[in-house]
Design a protein around this motif. Structure first.
Motif, mmCIF file in Angstrom:
data_model
loop_
_atom_site.group_PDB
_atom_site.id
_atom_site.type_symbol
_atom_site.label_atom_id
_atom_site.label_comp_id
_atom_site.label_asym_id
_atom_site.label_seq_id
_atom_site.Cartn_x
_atom_site.Cartn_y
_atom_site.Cartn_z
ATOM 1 N N LEU A 1 61.505 39.710 28.545
ATOM 2 C CA LEU A 1 61.394 38.321 28.101
ATOM 3 C C LEU A 1 61.941 37.371 29.157
ATOM 4 N N ALA A 2 63.067 37.748 29.774
ATOM 5 C CA ALA A 2 63.640 36.892 30.818
ATOM 6 C C ALA A 2 62.702 36.799 32.016
ATOM 7 N N SER A 3 62.094 37.937 32.377
ATOM 8 C CA SER A 3 61.144 37.933 33.486
ATOM 9 C C SER A 3 59.913 37.107 33.142
ATOM 10 N N TYR A 4 59.462 37.246 31.904
ATOM 11 C CA TYR A 4 58.287 36.487 31.447
ATOM 12 C C TYR A 4 58.558 34.992 31.497
ATOM 13 N N ALA A 5 59.739 34.588 31.004
ATOM 14 C CA ALA A 5 60.106 33.167 31.030
ATOM 15 C C ALA A 5 60.230 32.666 32.467
ATOM 16 N N SER A 6 60.747 33.528 33.342
ATOM 17 C CA SER A 6 60.881 33.144 34.744
ATOM 18 C C SER A 6 59.515 32.933 35.386
ATOM 19 N N GLN A 7 58.554 33.805 35.062
ATOM 20 C CA GLN A 7 57.207 33.648 35.614
ATOM 21 C C GLN A 7 56.549 32.366 35.113
ATOM 22 N N VAL A 8 56.738 32.072 33.835
ATOM 23 C CA VAL A 8 56.162 30.840 33.277
ATOM 24 C C VAL A 8 56.746 29.626 33.979
ATOM 25 N N ARG A 9 58.054 29.655 34.240
ATOM 26 C CA ARG A 9 58.707 28.522 34.896
ATOM 27 C C ARG A 9 58.261 28.399 36.350
ATOM 28 N N ARG A 10 58.140 29.537 37.038
ATOM 29 C CA ARG A 10 57.738 29.503 38.439
ATOM 30 C C ARG A 10 56.301 29.013 38.591
ATOM 31 N N ARG A 11 55.495 29.288 37.592
ATOM 32 C CA ARG A 11 54.085 28.881 37.644
ATOM 33 C C ARG A 11 53.803 27.723 36.699
ATOM 34 N N SER A 12 54.762 26.817 36.588
ATOM 35 C CA SER A 12 54.627 25.688 35.661
ATOM 36 C C SER A 12 53.453 24.786 36.025
ATOM 37 N N VAL A 13 53.094 24.740 37.304
ATOM 38 C CA VAL A 13 51.946 23.923 37.720
ATOM 39 C C VAL A 13 50.675 24.423 37.046
ATOM 40 N N PHE A 14 50.530 25.741 36.957
ATOM 41 C CA PHE A 14 49.350 26.303 36.311
ATOM 42 C C PHE A 14 49.384 26.057 34.808
ATOM 43 N N ALA A 15 50.585 26.021 34.231
ATOM 44 C CA ALA A 15 50.700 25.718 32.804
ATOM 45 C C ALA A 15 50.228 24.300 32.522
ATOM 46 N N ILE A 16 50.650 23.364 33.373
ATOM 47 C CA ILE A 16 50.213 21.973 33.215
ATOM 48 C C ILE A 16 48.705 21.859 33.410
ATOM 49 N N LEU A 17 48.195 22.602 34.389
ATOM 50 C CA LEU A 17 46.755 22.588 34.643
ATOM 51 C C LEU A 17 45.986 23.142 33.444
ATOM 52 N N ALA A 18 46.505 24.208 32.831
ATOM 53 C CA ALA A 18 45.845 24.789 31.655
ATOM 54 C C ALA A 18 45.833 23.807 30.496
ATOM 55 N N MET A 19 46.923 23.051 30.331
ATOM 56 C CA MET A 19 46.983 22.050 29.265
ATOM 57 C C MET A 19 45.989 20.919 29.519
ATOM 58 N N LEU A 20 45.899 20.469 30.763
ATOM 59 C CA LEU A 20 44.963 19.388 31.092
ATOM 60 C C LEU A 20 43.513 19.831 30.886
#
Length: 446
Positions: A12-31
């Protein structure tokens, strides 16, 4: 799915770290989710609009005011209201209203979007039209209300019934459609984020890399000797420079796990570029700080690293000793007061695994045990070459090095099995290159 969580693939910690490191892609997915859902809502999903008008019915039957007469009138009014629903929704009336509203399509198909109901069992009828064109839908609802009222009055003459348009439909504004599209766009943004999180979760499980070394070791009954952080400077410090605290902690764990009988330890990895030689040289320097007599043997005759890492100036190597070209004393190079090194080779070796599995190697280690307090043997990875397995039985214990998000679960299992089948005793596993966020969590848990 249970094996993925228990084998250390998912953290879970690794998963959260990956999400944070790739936050640009998260924002892109939301847009993207917002844009796609808003467009679909405005152009396709919510293209059909619904408008409504209403008709009020009045039974003009005259009575003498008695209770029986009023009850009879109420019963008659109920029947008129039910019949009026059928009259207004009939295909004949709908077809005439379509002609007035200039809607040219099959009447039966259009009638599927027409609904006539009574409002709360009253004498009022509600006409609802669902159509792709808001203006024509409103015009149709009004025409149907007008024509329907006329038809009701024409059919019900005894008793006479008055039918008047109560409310007229108005075409929906473009603003309302835009607001609805934006609202659904936010829902699309949430779906985009969920898709992105699911995408990361799927590929984290599918890639089969070890991320939670504690869970992996627990599921295999193997000790986790230490966790070395990613990006820590000085892990491969040169002679004369201080050793990092993480390596000193690892030194204590190795000493405790190996016990009194673990004088000669083999250090190998599951695959290439996992930091095996770096850890071997760091541990050798750390043990030498405790004033133990330490010997580091570079048994990697394929791609040696110890010579350059510890800046050893030695002409002879391990292969020269095993082939009896030179004596042990001529192959040993001094690094500091308490640390000696035997480099791998001075020339090309045709069959390193056979040389390491020879009686000469066993005799060499037996001879060196009386001279040194600690002997560390740096061998190639166990999965690609037989070298580590060849010398594992001659050592008192084996230490396996794995790297975060590089070592696969199946590769680690294969390496453990090969070492054990070769007669080696697995002391434990060292996790290398672990992100700081996961390392902190692991430390707290331990």
């Amino acid at each position: 799915m249970k094996k993925f969580f228990s084998s250390g693939i998912f953290s879970l910690a690794s998963y959260a770290s990956q999400v944070r490191r790739r936050s640009v892609f998260a924002i892109l997915a939301m847009l993207v989710g917002f844009a796609v859902m808003a467009f679909l809502s405005y152009a396709i999903l919510d293209k059909n609009v619904t408008v409504s008008s209403s008709i009020m019915l009045v039974n003009n039957l005259a009575t003498d005011g008695s209770v029986a007469a009023e009850a009879q009138k109420a019963e008659l009014t109920e029947e008129i209201a039910k019949d009026s629903v059928a009259i207004v929704s009939s295909l004949d009336v709908v077809d005439r209203a379509m002609t007035e509203a200039k809607i040219y399509m099959d009447t039966a198909s259009f009638a599927k979007g027409v609904r006539v109901t009574r409002i709360d069992d009253s004498n009022a009828l509600k006409i609802t039209i669902t159509y792709s064109d808001g203006v024509k839908a409103a015009n149709m609802a009004n025409q149907l209300a007008t024509i329907g009222s006329d038809e009701i009055q024409r059919r019900f003459t005894s008793p006479p019934v008055s039918a008047t348009v109560l409310d007229r439909a108005a075409a929906p504004s473009t603003t309302a459609s835009l607001v609805k599209a934006v609202t659904k766009g936010f829902a699309g943004a949430i779906l985009g984020m969920l898709f992105y999180l699911g995408f990361l979760f799927y590929f984290q499980i599918k890639d089969n890399f070890i991320r939670d070394f504690k869970k992996f070791c627990a599921s295999r009954g193997t000790a986790l000797l230490g966790i070395l952080p990613a990006g820590e400077k000085g892990l491969d410090r040169r002679p004369g420079e201080p050793v990092p605290e993480s390596v000193r902690i690892l030194r204590t764990a190795v000493r405790h796990a190996a016990g009194n009988d673990g004088k000669c330890l083999l250090i190998c990895s599951t695959g290439p570029k996992e930091g095996r030689s770096t850890i071997a040289s760091g541990l050798a320097l750390a043990f030498s700080e405790t004033e133990e007599r330490v010997l580091l043997i570079d048994a990697d005759m394929r791609s040696a690293h110890i010579r350059s890492r510890l800046r050893v100036d030695s002409v002879n190597g391990l292969s020269d000793v095993l082939t009896a070209r030179v004596s042990i004393d001529k192959a040993v190079a001094r690094v500091n007061e308490h640390l000696d090194v035997i480099c791998s080779t001075s020339s090309f070796v045709e069959n390193p695994s056979a040389l390491l599995d020879s009686t000469a190697m066993y005799a060499l280690l037996d001879a060196l045990r009386s001279k040194y307090d600690r002997i560390l043997v740096d061998a190639p990875n166990a999965n690609s070459f037989a070298d580590a397995c060849s010398v594992s039985a001659a050592c008192d214990g084996c230490i396996l090095v794995g790297r975060y998000e590089k070592t696969r679960v199946d590769a680690a299992d294969d390496a453990i099995l090969k070492l054990q089948n070769s007669g080696g005793k697995l002391v434990g596993l060292i996790a290398n290159g672990v992100p700081q966020i996961y390392r902190k969590k692991q430390t707290l848990e331990q």
